[in-house]
Design an enzyme around this catalytic site. Structure first.
Site: not given
Ligand code: PGA
Length: 261
Positions: A13-15, A104, A106, A176, A182, A220, A241-242
Site C-alpha cells: 500500500n503506497w498510500k 482502510h 486511514e 490491521e 506506521g 509495520s 505500507g512503509g
Molecule cells: P505500515 O502500513 O506497514 O506502514 O504500518 C500498513 C498499512 O496501513 O496498510
C-alpha cells in the site's frame, strides 16, 4: 509449507507516495526483484496499490510481471455521473483494475468513511466484478478496553449482509490493528494469530467459503518480522505500507510468505 490451500497475498500500500521519479525507480526495482525465479504466482500473489493518478501508468509498466495493480479506494457512488473527484468501481474495472482496498483505517478515521459508506463501497466494487481487500482493525483504546475482537468481528459482520454467497471468493480480509500502522509496533505473532483465528471462525459462520478466504496481516510488516508472521497458520499474507516503498524489502516479505506457506 502449511498444507493450507490458500495462496498467500502480499500487497504493497503506497498510500500518498511516492513522487513520480521515485515511483519509476521503485517499479524498475520491483520488476527486477520479482523476475527472480524464487517466487511465482503459484506460490504468492503480489500487488501494489499506487495513488489513483498513477494507477494506469503503473499497471502498464507492470504488464507481463507477476505484480497486480490495486486501487487504494473506490467511490461509494456506483456507475457514472456528476460526482466531481470520484472514481467509481465501474471506472476502475473499465480500466482493467481488478483489485481494490476498502475500509482502510486511514479512510475510516481521517476521511470519515463510516461503516455504512464502507459497505456501499464493498457492494459497488463487488457488483463491478472487483476483488475487495477489506480492511478491519481496532484502535489502541479499543484493544486496551478488551474490545478488539468484538470491534473486528463487527466490521466483518458489517459487510456480511451485502456479500452474496458466490461473491465471498472475491473478498480478501486485511487485519490491521490501527496502533500498529506506521508505528513500528507489530502485533506479536501470537496476538495476530489469535485474531486471525477469530476472524476465520467468524467468516466460517457466515459462509462456507470461510476457510478459503485469505486473511492478511498489516501493521509495520517488514522483512525482519515477516517470517514469524508467515509461520502463523491463519496469517495468509501481508498488507505492507512503509516497507513496500523499498523494492528489496517488499520482495523479501513476499519471499517469506511464498516459502513458508
Ligand atoms: P505500515 O502500513 O506497514 O506502514 O504500518 C500498513 C498499512 O496501513 O496498510
Amino acid at each position: 509449507m502449511s498444507g493450507s490451500t490458500i495462496i498467500p497475498w502480499v500487497v504493497g500500500n503506497w498510500k500518498m507516495n511516492p513522487l513520480q521519479a521515485n515511483a519509476e525507480q521503485l517499479i524498475h526495482d520491483l520488476k527486477q526483484c520479482f523476475s527472480q525465479v524464487e517466487i511465482s504466482a503459484q506460490s504468492c500473489h503480489v500487488g501494489v496499490a499506487p495513488v489513483s493518478i498513477a494507477l494506469l501508468n503503473v499497471q502498464d509498466q507492470l504488464r507481463g510481471s507477476m505484480i497486480n495493480t490495486v486501487a487504494q479506494d473506490v467511490s461509494r457512488i456506483a456507475g457514472l455521473g456528476a460526482y466531481t473527484g470520484e472514481v467509481s468501481a465501474e471506472l476502475l474495472s473499465d480500466s482493467g483494475i481488478q483489485f481494490v482496498l476498502v475500509g482502510h483505517s486511514e479512510r475510516r478515521e481521517i476521511f470519515s468513511d463510516t461503516a455504512e459508506v464502507v459497505k456501499e463501497k464493498v457492494k459497488n466494487a463487488l457488483s463491478a466484478g472487483l476483488t475487495v481487500i477489506y480492511c478491519v482493525g481496532e484502535s489502541l483504546e479499543q484493544r486496551e478496553k478488551g474490545h478488539a475482537e468484538q470491534v473486528v468481528l463487527q466490521q466483518i459482520c458489517d459487510i456480511a449482509a451485502i456479500v452474496q454467497a458466490e461473491k465471498w471468493q472475491k473478498i480478501i480480509i486485511a487485519y490491521e490493528p490501527i496502533w500498529a500502522i506506521g508505528t513500528g509496533k507489530t502485533a506479536s505473532p501470537e496476538d495476530a494469530q489469535t485474531m486471525h483465528a477469530k476472524i476465520r471462525e467468524g467468516l466460517s459462520q457466515i459462509t462456507a467459503e470461510g476457510k478459503n478466504i485469505a486473511i492478511l496481516y498489516g501493521g509495520s510488516v517488514k522483512p525482519e518480522n515477516a517470517v514469524e508472521l508467515a509461520a502463523c497458520p491463519d496469517i495468509d499474507g501481508a498488507l505492507v505500507g512503509g516497507a513496500s516503498l523499498n523494492a528489496e524489502s517488499f520482495y523479501q516479505i513476499a519471499q517469506a510468505f511464498a516459502k513458508t506457506k
